[in-house]
Write a protein that holds these residues in place. Structure first.
Motif, PDB file in Angstrom:
ATOM      1  N   GLN A  42       8.965  10.203 -51.964  1.00  0.00           N
ATOM      2  CA  GLN A  42       9.237  11.634 -51.924  1.00  0.00           C
ATOM      3  C   GLN A  42      10.320  11.879 -50.876  1.00  0.00           C
ATOM      4  O   GLN A  42      10.142  11.535 -49.709  1.00  0.00           O
ATOM      5  CB  GLN A  42       7.976  12.418 -51.563  1.00  0.00           C
ATOM      6  CG  GLN A  42       8.180  13.914 -51.454  1.00  0.00           C
ATOM      7  CD  GLN A  42       8.520  14.549 -52.788  1.00  0.00           C
ATOM      8  OE1 GLN A  42       7.857  14.303 -53.791  1.00  0.00           O
ATOM      9  NE2 GLN A  42       9.565  15.370 -52.803  1.00  0.00           N
ATOM     10  N   MET A  43      11.424  12.461 -51.306  1.00  0.00           N
ATOM     11  CA  MET A  43      12.567  12.682 -50.427  1.00  0.00           C
ATOM     12  C   MET A  43      12.801  14.173 -50.290  1.00  0.00           C
ATOM     13  O   MET A  43      12.958  14.874 -51.298  1.00  0.00           O
ATOM     14  CB  MET A  43      13.809  11.999 -50.996  1.00  0.00           C
ATOM     15  CG  MET A  43      13.621  10.518 -51.277  1.00  0.00           C
ATOM     16  SD  MET A  43      15.127   9.694 -51.818  1.00  0.00           S
ATOM     17  CE  MET A  43      15.368  10.480 -53.410  1.00  0.00           C
ATOM     18  N   SER A  44      12.834  14.644 -49.063  1.00  0.00           N
ATOM     19  CA  SER A  44      13.050  16.057 -48.796  1.00  0.00           C
ATOM     20  C   SER A  44      14.190  16.213 -47.791  1.00  0.00           C
ATOM     21  O   SER A  44      14.587  15.245 -47.143  1.00  0.00           O
ATOM     22  CB  SER A  44      11.774  16.689 -48.235  1.00  0.00           C
ATOM     23  OG  SER A  44      10.689  16.517 -49.114  1.00  0.00           O
ATOM     24  N   SER A  45      14.684  17.425 -47.667  1.00  0.00           N
ATOM     25  CA  SER A  45      15.789  17.726 -46.745  1.00  0.00           C
ATOM     26  C   SER A  45      16.913  16.712 -46.913  1.00  0.00           C
ATOM     27  O   SER A  45      17.430  16.152 -45.936  1.00  0.00           O
ATOM     28  CB  SER A  45      15.273  17.721 -45.300  1.00  0.00           C
ATOM     29  OG  SER A  45      14.241  18.665 -45.134  1.00  0.00           O
ATOM     30  N   LEU A  46      17.285  16.494 -48.143  1.00  0.00           N
ATOM     31  CA  LEU A  46      18.277  15.464 -48.437  1.00  0.00           C
ATOM     32  C   LEU A  46      19.646  15.826 -47.869  1.00  0.00           C
ATOM     33  O   LEU A  46      20.042  17.004 -47.828  1.00  0.00           O
ATOM     34  CB  LEU A  46      18.361  15.239 -49.942  1.00  0.00           C
ATOM     35  CG  LEU A  46      17.210  14.390 -50.509  1.00  0.00           C
ATOM     36  CD1 LEU A  46      17.073  14.586 -52.002  1.00  0.00           C
ATOM     37  CD2 LEU A  46      17.418  12.928 -50.174  1.00  0.00           C
ATOM     38  N   LYS A  47      20.349  14.778 -47.454  1.00  0.00           N
ATOM     39  CA  LYS A  47      21.672  14.919 -46.853  1.00  0.00           C
ATOM     40  C   LYS A  47      22.681  14.130 -47.680  1.00  0.00           C
ATOM     41  O   LYS A  47      22.308  13.167 -48.367  1.00  0.00           O
ATOM     42  CB  LYS A  47      21.660  14.357 -45.427  1.00  0.00           C
ATOM     43  CG  LYS A  47      20.600  14.958 -44.528  1.00  0.00           C
ATOM     44  CD  LYS A  47      20.578  14.257 -43.180  1.00  0.00           C
ATOM     45  CE  LYS A  47      19.497  14.814 -42.275  1.00  0.00           C
ATOM     46  NZ  LYS A  47      19.477  14.128 -40.957  1.00  0.00           N
ATOM     47  N   PRO A  48      23.948  14.492 -47.586  1.00  0.00           N
ATOM     48  CA  PRO A  48      24.958  13.716 -48.326  1.00  0.00           C
ATOM     49  C   PRO A  48      24.919  12.224 -48.001  1.00  0.00           C
ATOM     50  O   PRO A  48      25.182  11.394 -48.883  1.00  0.00           O
ATOM     51  CB  PRO A  48      26.267  14.365 -47.880  1.00  0.00           C
ATOM     52  CG  PRO A  48      25.889  15.781 -47.576  1.00  0.00           C
ATOM     53  CD  PRO A  48      24.525  15.695 -46.957  1.00  0.00           C
ATOM     54  N   GLU A  49      24.567  11.893 -46.765  1.00  0.00           N
ATOM     55  CA  GLU A  49      24.519  10.478 -46.389  1.00  0.00           C
ATOM     56  C   GLU A  49      23.335   9.733 -47.000  1.00  0.00           C
ATOM     57  O   GLU A  49      23.229   8.513 -46.847  1.00  0.00           O
ATOM     58  CB  GLU A  49      24.496  10.319 -44.868  1.00  0.00           C
ATOM     59  CG  GLU A  49      23.457  11.157 -44.157  1.00  0.00           C
ATOM     60  CD  GLU A  49      24.029  12.477 -43.621  1.00  0.00           C
ATOM     61  OE1 GLU A  49      24.805  13.146 -44.350  1.00  0.00           O
ATOM     62  OE2 GLU A  49      23.668  12.829 -42.474  1.00  0.00           O
ATOM     63  N   ASP A  50      22.462  10.432 -47.690  1.00  0.00           N
ATOM     64  CA  ASP A  50      21.387   9.775 -48.434  1.00  0.00           C
ATOM     65  C   ASP A  50      21.862   9.290 -49.806  1.00  0.00           C
ATOM     66  O   ASP A  50      21.109   8.615 -50.521  1.00  0.00           O
ATOM     67  CB  ASP A  50      20.201  10.720 -48.629  1.00  0.00           C
ATOM     68  CG  ASP A  50      19.525  11.090 -47.326  1.00  0.00           C
ATOM     69  OD1 ASP A  50      19.177  12.286 -47.157  1.00  0.00           O
ATOM     70  OD2 ASP A  50      19.318  10.192 -46.486  1.00  0.00           O
TER      71      ASP A  50
ATOM     72  N   GLN B 148      21.395  19.102 -54.476  1.00  0.00           N
ATOM     73  CA  GLN B 148      22.169  19.734 -53.413  1.00  0.00           C
ATOM     74  C   GLN B 148      21.607  19.364 -52.040  1.00  0.00           C
ATOM     75  O   GLN B 148      20.415  19.051 -51.914  1.00  0.00           O
ATOM     76  CB  GLN B 148      22.149  21.248 -53.590  1.00  0.00           C
ATOM     77  CG  GLN B 148      22.908  21.731 -54.808  1.00  0.00           C
ATOM     78  CD  GLN B 148      23.006  23.244 -54.842  1.00  0.00           C
ATOM     79  OE1 GLN B 148      22.255  23.949 -54.179  1.00  0.00           O
ATOM     80  NE2 GLN B 148      23.948  23.751 -55.620  1.00  0.00           N
ATOM     81  N   PRO B 149      22.438  19.397 -51.012  1.00  0.00           N
ATOM     82  CA  PRO B 149      21.931  19.164 -49.655  1.00  0.00           C
ATOM     83  C   PRO B 149      20.769  20.103 -49.338  1.00  0.00           C
ATOM     84  O   PRO B 149      20.796  21.287 -49.691  1.00  0.00           O
ATOM     85  CB  PRO B 149      23.147  19.470 -48.775  1.00  0.00           C
ATOM     86  CG  PRO B 149      24.316  19.157 -49.657  1.00  0.00           C
ATOM     87  CD  PRO B 149      23.905  19.582 -51.035  1.00  0.00           C
ATOM     88  N   GLY B 150      19.750  19.535 -48.709  1.00  0.00           N
ATOM     89  CA  GLY B 150      18.548  20.292 -48.413  1.00  0.00           C
ATOM     90  C   GLY B 150      17.504  20.233 -49.504  1.00  0.00           C
ATOM     91  O   GLY B 150      16.375  20.694 -49.309  1.00  0.00           O
ATOM     92  N   GLY B 151      17.859  19.689 -50.644  1.00  0.00           N
ATOM     93  CA  GLY B 151      16.939  19.613 -51.763  1.00  0.00           C
ATOM     94  C   GLY B 151      15.987  18.435 -51.684  1.00  0.00           C
ATOM     95  O   GLY B 151      15.986  17.683 -50.697  1.00  0.00           O
ATOM     96  N   SER B 152      15.200  18.284 -52.740  1.00  0.00           N
ATOM     97  CA  SER B 152      14.179  17.236 -52.792  1.00  0.00           C
ATOM     98  C   SER B 152      14.243  16.483 -54.112  1.00  0.00           C
ATOM     99  O   SER B 152      14.687  17.027 -55.132  1.00  0.00           O
ATOM    100  CB  SER B 152      12.778  17.849 -52.645  1.00  0.00           C
ATOM    101  OG  SER B 152      12.633  18.502 -51.411  1.00  0.00           O
ATOM    102  N   LEU B 153      13.793  15.239 -54.057  1.00  0.00           N
ATOM    103  CA  LEU B 153      13.645  14.411 -55.245  1.00  0.00           C
ATOM    104  C   LEU B 153      12.443  13.501 -55.023  1.00  0.00           C
ATOM    105  O   LEU B 153      12.139  13.150 -53.876  1.00  0.00           O
ATOM    106  CB  LEU B 153      14.878  13.528 -55.489  1.00  0.00           C
ATOM    107  CG  LEU B 153      16.103  14.091 -56.185  1.00  0.00           C
ATOM    108  CD1 LEU B 153      17.202  13.038 -56.210  1.00  0.00           C
ATOM    109  CD2 LEU B 153      15.785  14.582 -57.580  1.00  0.00           C
TER     110      LEU B 153
END
Length: 117
Positions: free
Chosen positions: A81-89, A13-18
């Motif tokens: 490490q990806m945080s604060s993910l956005k749909p454009e990612d 989800q947006p705002g999440g991390s992977l």
């Protein structure tokens, strides 16, 4: 022969991390400049982040402050490490290894990252 195998992609989800991982088989990992690229549908592949053999890092402006690249030479693995993910990612993320001294470059098969609610 050097092989790169990515893992860790998925739906978030947006705002999440992977955290993406790229395991490198073969010799010479320590000397490679490692990088993550991504390609969204209908767009060109772009550099996301890179880390040199000396652990110097650089990032695309769009991910600065949100993504962190790192490497573990003992495990022949590079991470994103990806945080604060956005749909454009949303994109397929590819791992890349380059040795300028040896004139070699390798790519992984890619892992899908989808950011959607």
């Amino acid at each position: 022969q050097v092989q790169l195998v990515e893992s860790g992609g998925g739906l978030v989800q947006p705002g999440g991390s992977l955290r993406l991982s790229c395991a490198v088989s073969g010799s010479g990992f320590k000397v490679y400049r490692m990088a993550w690229y991504r390609q969204a549908p209908g767009k060109q592949r772009e550099l996301v982040a890179a880390i040199t053999s000396g652990f110097t890092t650089n990032y695309a402006e769009s991910v600065k402050g949100r993504f962190t690249i790192s490497r573990d030479n003992a495990k022949n693995t590079v991470y994103l490490q990806m945080s604060s993910l956005k749909p454009e990612d949303t994109a397929v993320y590819y791992c890349n290894a380059v040795s300028a001294a040896w004139g070699s470059e390798y790519w992984g098969q890619g892992t899908q990252v989808t950011v959607s609610s």
